[in-house]
Scaffold this active site. Structure first.
Site, PDB file in Angstrom:
ATOM      1  CD  GLU A 181      16.970 -10.483  23.763  1.00 43.58           C
ATOM      2  OE1 GLU A 181      16.403  -9.381  23.562  1.00 43.58           O
ATOM      3  OE2 GLU A 181      18.175 -10.577  24.098  1.00 43.58           O
ATOM      4  CG  HIS A 224      16.461  -3.302  14.576  1.00 43.59           C
ATOM      5  ND1 HIS A 224      17.823  -3.138  14.656  1.00 43.59           N
ATOM      6  CD2 HIS A 224      16.002  -3.163  15.847  1.00 43.59           C
ATOM      7  CE1 HIS A 224      18.161  -2.902  15.907  1.00 43.59           C
ATOM      8  NE2 HIS A 224      17.074  -2.923  16.660  1.00 43.59           N
TER       9      HIS A 224
END
Length: 402
Positions: free
Chosen positions: A133, A202
């Site tokens: 990322e 998550h």
């Protein structure tokens, strides 16, 4: 390989859409909305209507064409389809728009927002990146500096913590630190929020993390209509925009506008007008709030519900107009209570509108704990409709019979 090429059913989201109720509520403040002409091409709805009304009176023909135009406007899509359509239309409109991220090309994105677009625009404009990322966020920000308009997709918003340096020190500040020499027209988007037993890592709500970064705009979509119109506006903006999508709303279905409909990024939406209390919410909490309101109305209460949409800056004009009418504010959010969006909003309301309030601002937020995997414990950490109903009872007292 065939399984990877077809859109998944996202059954959890479909179940969520049934659970939340009020699915497909129409978007609010719109700019640049255009109806366009009704197509007369062979096989189009308008042509079929004209064929049926041949020889009819002029008023009948006009009514039939109006119905065809209305049907065209009321086209319905799932939210992931609306986001995909917005991306497709903007890539077609502007060759500088591109998408980059993990699995956005051949796989079509983790929630199919870019499904099959690589076939139309090629692999360089639907750029599959490594699982890194910080690298592809930095690459996207650099691309924006050179004149491109990248859409950076995070497979999950929680993963973008790995790119926090690029987002804060580069994306948000480069326009200022370069003395205005560079613009950073980039959209950083992806799924977040508490899903269905996705576990703590998550289930992150990172809105408040990014809210403190100078120079970025924060937007949270909630319906098919506003997700499409807001994403189009974000792509066209010269400012960096962080675009939050809730993992449980991708299969919420509703009407969408045409390719000319664009929604203001900094404008809240009045979902329901009322006079007893103002409920401020955003993203999935719009549906939790409206589910509670359905019960409250039967009990004689008249709440006003506002979907914030813009988390930075807040639409204080819309909020003020509601508060001076209801004089009570309930904030419903999925963000954490400590340092969350609601904390910032509550202090802003207190600083600016304290004289308009007859009751202290009340916040309903997620518990300050990691989100559990067990379903019962997961549900206990986030706001439920029953808590909204209880809070309104406490703030408004007994409802006055109509």
């Amino acid at each position: 390989s065939e399984r990877r090429r077809s859109p998944p059913p996202l059954g959890a989201s479909e179940r969520a859409s049934e659970r939340f109720g009020m699915v497909g509520a129409r978007g609010g403040s719109l700019v640049g909305r255009g109806v366009g002409r009704v197509s007369t091409a062979r096989g189009s709805p308008a042509a079929a209507v004209r064929g049926r009304v041949a020889g009819a009176s002029a008023p009948s023909a006009r009514r039939a064409l109006a119905r065809a135009r209305a049907a065209k406007e009321e086209r319905e899509l799932l939210m992931w389809e609306a986001l995909r359509e917005a991306t497709d239309e903007e890539m077609e409109r502007d060759p500088t728009v591109l998408v980059m991220g993990e699995d956005v090309g051949h796989y079509g994105g983790s929630y199919k927002v870019t499904y099959d677009l690589y076939k139309k625009y090629g692999e360089m404009r639907l750029l599959d990146t490594p699982i890194a990322e910080n690298s592809f966020a930095g690459m996207g920000i650099g691309a924006a500096m050179t004149g491109l308009r990248p859409i950076i997709e995070g497979m999950n918003m929680g993963f973008l913590l790995l790119a926090f340096n690029q987002i804060s020190n580069n994306c948000g500040m480069l326009h200022y630190t370069s003395g205005g020499q560079y613009k950073v027209p980039v959209v950083i988007r992806g799924p977040g929020g508490v899903g269905r037993q996705l576990g703590a890592e998550h289930s992150q709500r990172l809105e408040s993390y990014f809210q403190s970064i100078p120079g970025v705009q924060l937007v949270a979509c909630s319906t098919a209509r506003n997700s499409k119109a807001l994403l189009k506006a974000a792509i066209r903006s010269d400012n960096p925009v962080i675009f939050f999508e809730h993992v449980l709303l991708y299969n919420v279905k509703g009407p969408v506008g045409d390719k000319d409909e664009v929604q203001e990024l900094n404008r809240a939406e009045v979902v329901r007008q009322g006079s007893d209390i103002t409920i401020l919410c955003y993203s999935r909490m719009r549906y939790v709030s409206m589910q509670a309101v359905g019960e409250l109305v039967t009990q004689g209460y008249d709440p006003e519900v506002i979907d914030l949409i813009s988390l930075k800056p807040f639409d204080l004009e819309t909020i003020y107009n509601s508060i001076k009418k209801t004089r009570k504010v309930l904030i419903v959010e999925e963000c954490m209570k400590t340092g969350g969006i609601g904390a910032s909003l509550s202090s802003t309301i207190g600083e600016n509108f304290i004289d308009e309030l007859d009751h202290e601002v009340v916040r309903l937020s997620s518990q300050d704990v990691p989100t559990a995997y067990a379903h019962e414990l997961e549900a206990a950490t986030i706001v439920q409709p029953e808590q909204v109903i209880e809070a309104v009872h406490k703030m408004c007292g007994a409802a006055v019979p109509v």
